[in-house]
Write a protein that holds these residues in place. Sequence first.
Motif, PDB file in Angstrom:
ATOM      1  N   LYS A   9       0.807  -1.219   0.000  1.00 46.39           N
ATOM      2  CA  LYS A   9       0.000   0.000   0.000  1.00 46.39           C
ATOM      3  C   LYS A   9       0.840   1.269   0.000  1.00 46.39           C
ATOM      4  O   LYS A   9       0.507   2.227  -0.696  1.00 46.39           O
ATOM      5  N   THR A  10       1.887   1.303   0.808  1.00 43.72           N
ATOM      6  CA  THR A  10       2.612   2.554   1.037  1.00 43.72           C
ATOM      7  C   THR A  10       4.088   2.491   0.679  1.00 43.72           C
ATOM      8  O   THR A  10       4.742   3.528   0.617  1.00 43.72           O
TER       9      THR A  10
ATOM     10  N   TRP B 175       0.707   1.224  -7.083  1.00 46.52           N
ATOM     11  CA  TRP B 175       1.673   0.502  -6.256  1.00 46.52           C
ATOM     12  C   TRP B 175       2.464  -0.514  -7.073  1.00 46.52           C
ATOM     13  O   TRP B 175       3.584  -0.856  -6.734  1.00 46.52           O
TER      14      TRP B 175
ATOM     15  N   ARG C 175       7.641  -3.627  -5.907  1.00 45.98           N
ATOM     16  CA  ARG C 175       6.604  -3.895  -4.906  1.00 45.98           C
ATOM     17  C   ARG C 175       5.675  -5.047  -5.288  1.00 45.98           C
ATOM     18  O   ARG C 175       5.218  -5.767  -4.408  1.00 45.98           O
TER      19      ARG C 175
END
Length: 169
Positions: A66-67, A108, A127
């Motif tokens: 997510k981040t 992402w 990612r």
Amino acid sequence: MARMTFDDYGCAMAKYNTWQNNVLYDLCDQIGDEERRRDRGMFFKSINATLNHLVHIDRRILSIMKTGNAPVYDAHTQVADDFDELRQIRRDLDAEIEAFVASDDRDWQDGYRKFTGVDGITRTLPRPLFLVQFFNHQTHHRSQITSELHKMGIDYGITDVPLTPDLGL
């Protein structure tokens, strides 16, 4: 028939993950707290500790996806001492995973993250690779638990991905 995409993979594995976690928690509920906490010589000693580890790491990997960042790693984090509380956290987390992989936000998937593994080596990794690791890690530790259940005479049942109920592909 269309090809299966990376997004389809994520959705299929998230459904599989939810299904398998529901089966696992149902069986672990049947054996009782004493058996779940018994030191069985597993990597995390007990079924309870392994269930906690899975939730802790799933939260970390979901955060990376997510981040790009993750909470501090502690292999022995106890997310919840109470089984019913842990089970509810697991259900909520599985719903969050399914929602994440089904969302329209794909930004992402273009990102990278510096990651230092348990081997101490820092790597820069895409990612999306963490999505693969996410489900691989879950399967790895669920199999440790299912092995212990098997030793107790409990048949875990079907684990084949193509037999996931309501797969929707």
